[in-house]
Design an enzyme around this catalytic site. Sequence first.
Site, PDB file in Angstrom:
ATOM      1  N   ALA A  24       0.744  -1.149   0.132  1.00 36.22           N
ATOM      2  CA  ALA A  24       0.091   0.040  -0.183  1.00 36.22           C
ATOM      3  C   ALA A  24       0.661   1.250  -0.113  1.00 36.22           C
ATOM      4  CB  ALA A  24      -0.984  -0.084   1.371  1.00 36.22           C
ATOM      5  N   THR A  28       0.401   5.632  -1.682  1.00 38.47           N
ATOM      6  CA  THR A  28      -0.070   6.709  -0.691  1.00 38.47           C
ATOM      7  C   THR A  28       0.094   8.039  -1.177  1.00 38.47           C
ATOM      8  OG1 THR A  28       1.964   6.673   0.641  1.00 38.47           O
ATOM      9  CG2 THR A  28       0.140   5.442   1.636  1.00 38.47           C
ATOM     10  N   PHE A  35      -3.110   0.797   5.279  1.00 37.51           N
ATOM     11  CA  PHE A  35      -3.702   0.236   6.269  1.00 37.51           C
ATOM     12  C   PHE A  35      -3.055   0.616   7.780  1.00 37.51           C
ATOM     13  CE2 PHE A  35      -5.990  -3.797   4.486  1.00 37.51           C
ATOM     14  CZ  PHE A  35      -6.706  -2.848   3.564  1.00 37.51           C
ATOM     15  N   ARG A  36      -1.735   0.805   7.821  1.00 35.48           N
ATOM     16  CA  ARG A  36      -1.131   0.634   9.226  1.00 35.48           C
ATOM     17  C   ARG A  36      -0.341   2.123   9.484  1.00 35.48           C
ATOM     18  NH1 ARG A  36      -1.286  -4.224   6.973  1.00 35.48           N
ATOM     19  NH2 ARG A  36      -2.166  -5.900   8.148  1.00 35.48           N
ATOM     20  N   GLN A 101       0.420  -6.603  -3.459  1.00 33.27           N
ATOM     21  CA  GLN A 101      -0.497  -6.740  -2.559  1.00 33.27           C
ATOM     22  C   GLN A 101      -1.648  -5.982  -2.848  1.00 33.27           C
ATOM     23  OE1 GLN A 101       0.904  -7.911   1.829  1.00 33.27           O
ATOM     24  NE2 GLN A 101       2.656  -6.393   0.623  1.00 33.27           N
ATOM     25  N   HIS A 121      -3.994 -10.127  -3.757  1.00 32.05           N
ATOM     26  CA  HIS A 121      -5.270  -9.749  -2.906  1.00 32.05           C
ATOM     27  C   HIS A 121      -6.144  -9.270  -3.762  1.00 32.05           C
ATOM     28  CE1 HIS A 121      -2.338  -9.356   0.786  1.00 32.05           C
ATOM     29  NE2 HIS A 121      -2.626 -10.571   0.339  1.00 32.05           N
ATOM     30  N   CYS A 157     -26.575 -17.133 -10.061  1.00 32.16           N
ATOM     31  CA  CYS A 157     -26.454 -18.071  -8.974  1.00 32.16           C
ATOM     32  C   CYS A 157     -27.087 -17.476  -7.648  1.00 32.16           C
ATOM     33  CB  CYS A 157     -25.380 -18.873  -8.852  1.00 32.16           C
ATOM     34  SG  CYS A 157     -24.094 -17.727  -8.154  1.00 32.16           S
ATOM     35  N   ASN A 220      11.045   1.175   2.447  1.00 37.84           N
ATOM     36  CA  ASN A 220       9.851   1.543   3.212  1.00 37.84           C
ATOM     37  C   ASN A 220      10.089   2.472   4.269  1.00 37.84           C
ATOM     38  OD1 ASN A 220       6.984   0.293   3.465  1.00 37.84           O
ATOM     39  ND2 ASN A 220       7.640   0.266   5.666  1.00 37.84           N
ATOM     40  N   ILE A 238       8.984   6.692  -0.997  1.00 39.17           N
ATOM     41  CA  ILE A 238       9.174   5.693  -2.198  1.00 39.17           C
ATOM     42  C   ILE A 238       9.126   6.726  -3.441  1.00 39.17           C
ATOM     43  CG2 ILE A 238       8.053   4.184  -3.519  1.00 39.17           C
ATOM     44  CD1 ILE A 238       6.776   3.233  -0.640  1.00 39.17           C
TER      45      ILE A 238
HETATM   46  P1  NAD Z   1       0.630  -1.688   4.887  1.00 41.01           P
HETATM   47  O1  NAD Z   1      -0.262  -0.529   5.298  1.00 41.01           O
HETATM   48  O2  NAD Z   1       0.643  -2.655   6.173  1.00 41.01           O
HETATM   49  O3  NAD Z   1       2.013  -1.261   5.151  1.00 41.01           O
HETATM   50  C1  NAD Z   1       2.182   0.107   4.346  1.00 41.01           C
HETATM   51  C2  NAD Z   1       3.702   0.313   4.315  1.00 41.01           C
HETATM   52  O4  NAD Z   1       4.140   1.556   3.579  1.00 41.01           O
HETATM   53  C3  NAD Z   1       3.838   0.979   6.000  1.00 41.01           C
HETATM   54  O5  NAD Z   1       5.133   0.385   6.680  1.00 41.01           O
HETATM   55  C4  NAD Z   1       4.323   2.619   5.858  1.00 41.01           C
HETATM   56  O6  NAD Z   1       5.374   3.143   6.680  1.00 41.01           O
HETATM   57  C5  NAD Z   1       4.810   2.474   4.351  1.00 41.01           C
HETATM   58  N1  NAD Z   1       4.558   3.742   3.507  1.00 41.01           N
HETATM   59  C6  NAD Z   1       3.398   4.388   3.274  1.00 41.01           C
HETATM   60  N2  NAD Z   1       3.807   5.549   2.489  1.00 41.01           N
HETATM   61  C7  NAD Z   1       4.962   5.289   2.194  1.00 41.01           C
HETATM   62  C8  NAD Z   1       5.694   6.176   1.293  1.00 41.01           C
HETATM   63  N3  NAD Z   1       5.166   7.390   0.814  1.00 41.01           N
HETATM   64  N4  NAD Z   1       7.200   6.162   1.288  1.00 41.01           N
HETATM   65  C9  NAD Z   1       7.898   4.813   1.945  1.00 41.01           C
HETATM   66  N5  NAD Z   1       7.142   4.137   2.568  1.00 41.01           N
HETATM   67  C10 NAD Z   1       5.735   4.386   2.890  1.00 41.01           C
HETATM   68  O7  NAD Z   1      -0.023  -2.308   3.631  1.00 41.01           O
HETATM   69  P2  NAD Z   1       0.557  -3.641   3.198  1.00 41.01           P
HETATM   70  O8  NAD Z   1       1.813  -4.199   3.650  1.00 41.01           O
HETATM   71  O9  NAD Z   1       0.459  -3.455   1.673  1.00 41.01           O
HETATM   72  O10 NAD Z   1      -0.539  -4.694   3.544  1.00 41.01           O
HETATM   73  C11 NAD Z   1      -1.725  -4.438   3.991  1.00 41.01           C
HETATM   74  C12 NAD Z   1      -2.841  -5.007   2.785  1.00 41.01           C
HETATM   75  O11 NAD Z   1      -3.514  -3.645   2.602  1.00 41.01           O
HETATM   76  C13 NAD Z   1      -2.528  -5.397   1.659  1.00 41.01           C
HETATM   77  O12 NAD Z   1      -3.259  -6.839   1.638  1.00 41.01           O
HETATM   78  C14 NAD Z   1      -3.435  -4.716   0.568  1.00 41.01           C
HETATM   79  O13 NAD Z   1      -4.511  -5.663   0.195  1.00 41.01           O
HETATM   80  C15 NAD Z   1      -4.115  -3.616   1.272  1.00 41.01           C
HETATM   81  N6  NAD Z   1      -4.207  -2.245   0.826  1.00 41.01           N
HETATM   82  C16 NAD Z   1      -4.069  -2.120  -0.430  1.00 41.01           C
HETATM   83  C17 NAD Z   1      -4.263  -0.701  -0.555  1.00 41.01           C
HETATM   84  C18 NAD Z   1      -4.049  -0.246  -2.123  1.00 41.01           C
HETATM   85  O14 NAD Z   1      -4.460  -1.061  -3.039  1.00 41.01           O
HETATM   86  N7  NAD Z   1      -3.519   0.851  -2.505  1.00 41.01           N
HETATM   87  C19 NAD Z   1      -4.462   0.355   0.323  1.00 41.01           C
HETATM   88  C20 NAD Z   1      -4.493  -0.153   1.517  1.00 41.01           C
HETATM   89  C21 NAD Z   1      -4.484  -1.468   1.990  1.00 41.01           C
END
Ligand code: NAD
Length: 248
Positions: A24, A28, A35-36, A101, A121, A157, A220, A238
């Site tokens: 994710a 951003t 998510f986190r 993901q 996912h 269905c 990250n 990123i």
């Molecule tokens: P996560 O939210 O667990 O982790 C995202 C990580 O990215 C965090 O550790 C954060 O510190 C880092 N981060 C965020 N913005 C950043 C940036 N600009 N530069 C550097 N680092 C950055 O997400 P995950 O590991 O992908 O796992 C969680 C689940 O979330 C996945 O299963 C996915 O399906 C789902 N998800 C997807 C989306 C999407 O499609 N964009 C959005 C939210 C959640």
Amino acid sequence: LRSGVERLSDMIAESRTIVPFTGAGISTECGIPDFRSPGGIWTRNRPIPFDEFVASQEARDESWRRRFAMESVFAAARPGRGHRALASLYRAGKVPAVITQNIDNLHQASGFAAEHVIELHGNTTYARCIGCRQAYQLDWVKRRFDEDGGAPNCTTCDEPVKTATISFGQMMPDDEMQRATALSQACDLFIAIGSSLVVWPAAGFPMMAKNAGARLVIINREPTDQDDIADLVIRHDIGETLRPFVAN
Ligand code: NAD
């Protein structure tokens, strides 16, 4: 950052087959919350597990209401610098496919052919019947939701229709897992980008690649559990990190 990017640049030049693995964090900067992180989706909403979605009309209604509330965000999102950098490496023939993901369709939008985006996912930009797997447009779901006052079932269905994503408790897609395994074991550079690496089994791929002999890079903002097995960790934004790899 500069020395991290220089090392990454060398590693990319030295590699024949590079497999990016995205989470994710790569999206951003496109306006889609992760998510986190603080302010992430989970600080606001508890996820709805698959068995609850199947069992309860109320859970399905809530799940669809949340999805509709996010529609303006997903519809407006355009590929960011990270997506564009990976698409540049893909066009240059260094990246055979991306393992993701993410569910936001932004790798496809950046120029990857659909068959070269391995979605572990699923995808939230369309829906499927959970029984017969028939695909539906979100517009159709929204119209039916508004007309019937709740989440619709399949016209063929009569099983519930859900976004084409994998929820907690739902089976992982077989074909994608197999292709991701083969790619992880065949690459010489594996780059994990924007993932907290805590969601399994997806989080197993970086280690799998490492064990099969690839070098591992983790990009990250926050530390991850797998930083200690990585050959290079870039703890930085990123978009800024990958901007030098965007070809015009
Ligand atoms: P996560 O939210 O667990 O982790 C995202 C990580 O990215 C965090 O550790 C954060 O510190 C880092 N981060 C965020 N913005 C950043 C940036 N600009 N530069 C550097 N680092 C950055 O997400 P995950 O590991 O992908 O796992 C969680 C689940 O979330 C996945 O299963 C996915 O399906 C789902 N998800 C997807 C989306 C999407 O499609 N964009 C959005 C939210 C959640």
